[in-house]
Design an enzyme around this catalytic site. Structure first.
Site, mmCIF file in Angstrom:
data_model
loop_
_atom_site.group_PDB
_atom_site.id
_atom_site.type_symbol
_atom_site.label_atom_id
_atom_site.label_comp_id
_atom_site.label_asym_id
_atom_site.label_seq_id
_atom_site.Cartn_x
_atom_site.Cartn_y
_atom_site.Cartn_z
ATOM 1 N N GLU A 54 71.454 61.559 22.391
ATOM 2 C CA GLU A 54 71.440 60.181 21.842
ATOM 3 C C GLU A 54 70.561 59.247 22.665
ATOM 4 O O GLU A 54 70.992 58.155 23.052
ATOM 5 C CB GLU A 54 72.872 59.635 21.742
ATOM 6 C CG GLU A 54 73.712 60.403 20.745
ATOM 7 C CD GLU A 54 75.047 59.761 20.397
ATOM 8 O OE1 GLU A 54 75.476 58.826 21.097
ATOM 9 O OE2 GLU A 54 75.662 60.204 19.398
ATOM 10 N N GLU A 98 76.660 66.424 16.086
ATOM 11 C CA GLU A 98 77.920 65.668 16.238
ATOM 12 C C GLU A 98 78.274 65.114 14.870
ATOM 13 O O GLU A 98 77.520 64.308 14.320
ATOM 14 C CB GLU A 98 77.783 64.521 17.253
ATOM 15 C CG GLU A 98 77.745 64.985 18.684
ATOM 16 C CD GLU A 98 77.801 63.828 19.694
ATOM 17 O OE1 GLU A 98 78.483 62.819 19.427
ATOM 18 O OE2 GLU A 98 77.140 63.943 20.733
#
Ligand code: AHR
Length: 503
Positions: free
Chosen positions: A177, A296
Site C-alpha cells: 500500500e 487484501e
C-alpha cells in the site's frame, strides 16, 4: 402470507470457459498485527500448542480450508520491518517499537518459524519486502537468505541459523500500500514505480524464477487511483508480474441490500484496473500481460471504533478483531464469486486475514472456532477447482449505490476429468426464495450430488466460542433436482449455496 416466487436463469456452455482457476486465488494473509501471529498461530505454553509453540487447533482449521498461499509478514507492518530482526537465536532478537500499529514487536516469531509453520499447514508463502523504510538492497539480501542454497553471505547466514535447505520462495510483494498516506515510507507513484522496478530487478537477478507483485491502489476510492496504476506499471513493467488491489467493505449504515451489492463495486474495481494494465501494455507494445493479485479483501468495520481506544506500545493486543455475522458471510461468498468470474486475469487473492485479525478463525486461550465467513471461504477453496465457465445469470435486480445489483450472484465451475460441476450462488433477496433453472443437457447423466445452504433468520447472527455452530451450512439436497436435462434449484432468501453435480 405466501412467499413471492422470484425466478432466475443461469446459462452455460461446456465449450465457453473463462479460464482455469489458479488455486492461489484462495490465499490468505498473516500479518504481525494484533493476535494474528502471537496467540493466533503461535502460543508456546498453551495446551493447544505443539512442542514448537504452533497452535495445533488452528493448524487443523487451516488444513480444513486448504489455504494454498499465505501472505506475510504484512501489511502496514512490513513497511517498518527489518527482516534481519526476525532470524537467528530467539534470545538475541530485538524488541522494537512497531510504528504501523503502535505496539511492541518482540520478534519471537520470525521468518524461519513462519516457513516451518507453512510446511506444517501445507501452504506456500507469499513474502512481502519492506519498500517503506528500506530499498532494493534489503530486498535482494532477503531473497538471497531465502532462496540461495549455500556459499554466499546470506545463504550461509541462514544455514548458521539451522536452516540448511533454501526456502525457495517464489512469490514476492514489492512493499505494501505504498499509495496510502498512512503507510510508513509512503511514496508518490513516480517514486514507488522507480523503486519497485529497481527492487524487482535485483531480486530477480538473485533468483530469476521468482514472481513479483507491485502495489496497486489501497482501494478504489484512493484519489490517485488509476494514475497510480498507470505510472507504477509504466516504470516497472519489465519486472512486475502482477499488480495488487486491496479493498474492504463495511455495513456502516446498516443497509444490508446496499452492503451486499459491494460485490458489484469489487467487479468494477477489477475491470478498471485491468483496463489500466492493458492500456500500459498497448502503449508499450508489449507481449506481456499483467495479471492481478487481489491480495487484501474482506469485510472490515466492526472493530474500528474499539481499536481507537487501544493503549499504545503493548504486545499483541486484541486489534482488528471483527466478529463476523451472517450477512458478512453472504458478501464474502459474493466476493468469491466475483473473483472466480475474473479467473482469466485474477491469479492471486488473499482473504485478509487468517486468524484473529479480521479473520475466519478466532482463538482464545482455550480453543479455536470458525467465524461465519469461514464457510464460504472453505467451501470455495475446496470445491472451486477446475475451469470457470462463462456463466450468464439472468436475475431480477435491485437498486444500489453501485447501480443495479442482481439478487442472484452465481458462477459455475467444471472439472471435466472428475466429471463434476459446481455452482456457487448467493441469493441477496432478504425475503424471497429465487427459483433458478440451468440447462444442463450438455451434461447427460449428471445428477445432483449435494446442495449445501448457509442461511439464518438473523442477519446479525454470529458464532462465538460458546456457540460455535450458530451459523453453519446445512444440507439443502431437497432444494435441487435435474429433470429432462434442466437443473431446478431453489435458493432460499438470504443464502449462500454450493450445488455439486456429477455422475
Ligand atoms: O489487513 C489490515 C491492513 O489493511 C493491512 O496491514 C494494510 O495493508 C491494509 O490497510
Amino acid at each position: 402470507m405466501a412467499k413471492k416466487k422470484l425466478a432466475a436463469r443461469i446459462c452455460i456452455d461446456r465449450d465457453f470457459t473463462i479460464g482455469a482457476v489458479d488455486e492461489r486465488i484462495y490465499g490468505s494473509f498473516i500479518e504481525h498485527l494484533g493476535r494474528a501471529v502471537y496467540e493466533g498461530i503461535y502460543q508456546p505454553g498453551n495446551p493447544n500448542a505443539d512442542q514448537d509453540g504452533f497452535r495445533k487447533d488452528v493448524m487443523e482449521l487451516i488444513r480444513e480450508i486448504g489455504v494454498p498461499i499465505v501472505r506475510y509478514p504484512g501489511g502496514n507492518f512490513v513497511s517498518g520491518f527489518n527482516w534481519e530482526d526476525s532470524v537467528g537465536p530467539v534470545k538475541d532478537r530485538p524488541r522494537r517499537l512497531e510504528l504501523a500499529w503502535n505496539v511492541v514487536e518482540t520478534n519471537q516469531f520470525g521468518l524461519n518459524e513462519f516457513m516451518d509453520w507453512c510446511g506444517r499447514v501445507e501452504t506456500k508463502p507469499m513474502m512481502a519486502v519492506n519498500l517503506g523504510t528500506r530499498t532494493e538492497d534489503a530486498a535482494r539480501n532477503l531473497v538471497e537468505y531465502c532462496n540461495i542454497e549455500k556459499g554466499t553471505y546470506y545463504s550461509d547466514l541462514r544455514r548458521s541459523h539451522g536452516v540448511e535447505k533454501p526456502h525457495n520462495i517464489k512469490l514476492w510483494c514489492l512493499g505494501n500500500e505504498m499509495d496510502g498516506p498512512w503507510q510508513i515510507g509512503h511514496k508518490t507513484a513516480q517514486e514507488y514505480g522507480l523503486l519497485a522496478s529497481r527492487a524487482g530487478k535485483v531480486m530477480k537477478l538473485v533468483d530469476s524464477s521468482i514472481e513479483c507483485v507491485a502495489c496497486g491502489s489501497s482501494s478504489l476510492t484512493m484519489p490517485s487511483f488509476g494514475e497510480w496504476e498507470r505510472t507504477v506499471l509504466e516504470l516497472s513493467y519489465e519486472t512486475t508480474d502482477y499488480l495488487s488491489l486491496h479493498q474492504y467493505y463495511g455495513n456502516r449504515d446498516d443497509n444490508t441490500p446496499d452492503f451486499l451489492a459491494n460485490s458489484v463495486a469489487m467487479d468494477q474495481f477489477i475491470t478498471q484496473v485491468l483496463s489500466v494494465c492493458d492500456y500500459v501494455k498497448a502503449v508499450k507494445r508489449s507481449k506481456k500481460t499483467i495479471n492481478l493479485s487481489f491480495d487484501e479483501w474482506n469485510v472490515w468495520y466492526h472493530s474500528n471504533e474499539q481499536d481507537q481506544k487501544l493503549e499504545k506500545w503493548v504486545e499483541h493486543p486484541h486489534q482488528l478483531e471483527d466478529i463476523y455475522n451472517f450477512e458478512d458471510a453472504l458478501l464474502v461468498g459474493s466476493m468469491l464469486i466475483t473473483l472466480l468470474r475474473h479467473a482469466d486475469r485474477v491469479k492471486i487473492a488473499c482473504l485478509a486475514q487468517l486468524v484473529n485479525v479480521i479473520a475466519p478463525i478466532m482463538t482464545s486461550d482455550s480453543g479455536a472456532w470458525r467465524q461465519t465467513i469461514f464457510y464460504p471461504y472453505m467451501q470455495a477453496c475446496k470445491y472451486g477447482r477446475g475451469n470457470v465457465l462463462n456463466t450468464i445469470v439472468q436475475s431480477p435486480t435491485y437498486e444500489s449505490s453501485h447501480g443495479d445489483a442482481p439478487y442472484v450472484d452465481a458462477v459455475v465451475l467444471t472439472d471435466e476429468e472428475a466429471e463434476e460441476l459446481t455452482l456457487f450462488a448467493v441469493n441477496k433477496n432478504l425475503k424471497d426464495d429465487v427459483e433458478v433453472t440451468c440447462d444442463l443437457r450438455q451434461y447427460a447423466g449428471y445428477r445432483v450430488l449435494s446442495h449445501s445452504v448457509l442461511t439464518h433468520e438473523d442477519l446479525k447472527a454470529v458464532n462465538t466460542e460458546e456457540q460455535p455452530d450458530n451459523v453453519k451450512p446445512e444440507s439443502g439436497d431437497k432444494l435441487s433436482n435435474i429433470a429432462d436435462g434442466i437443473l431446478n434449484t431453489s435458493l432460499p432468501a438470504r443464502s449462500w449455496n454450493v450445488i455439486r453435480l456429477g455422475k
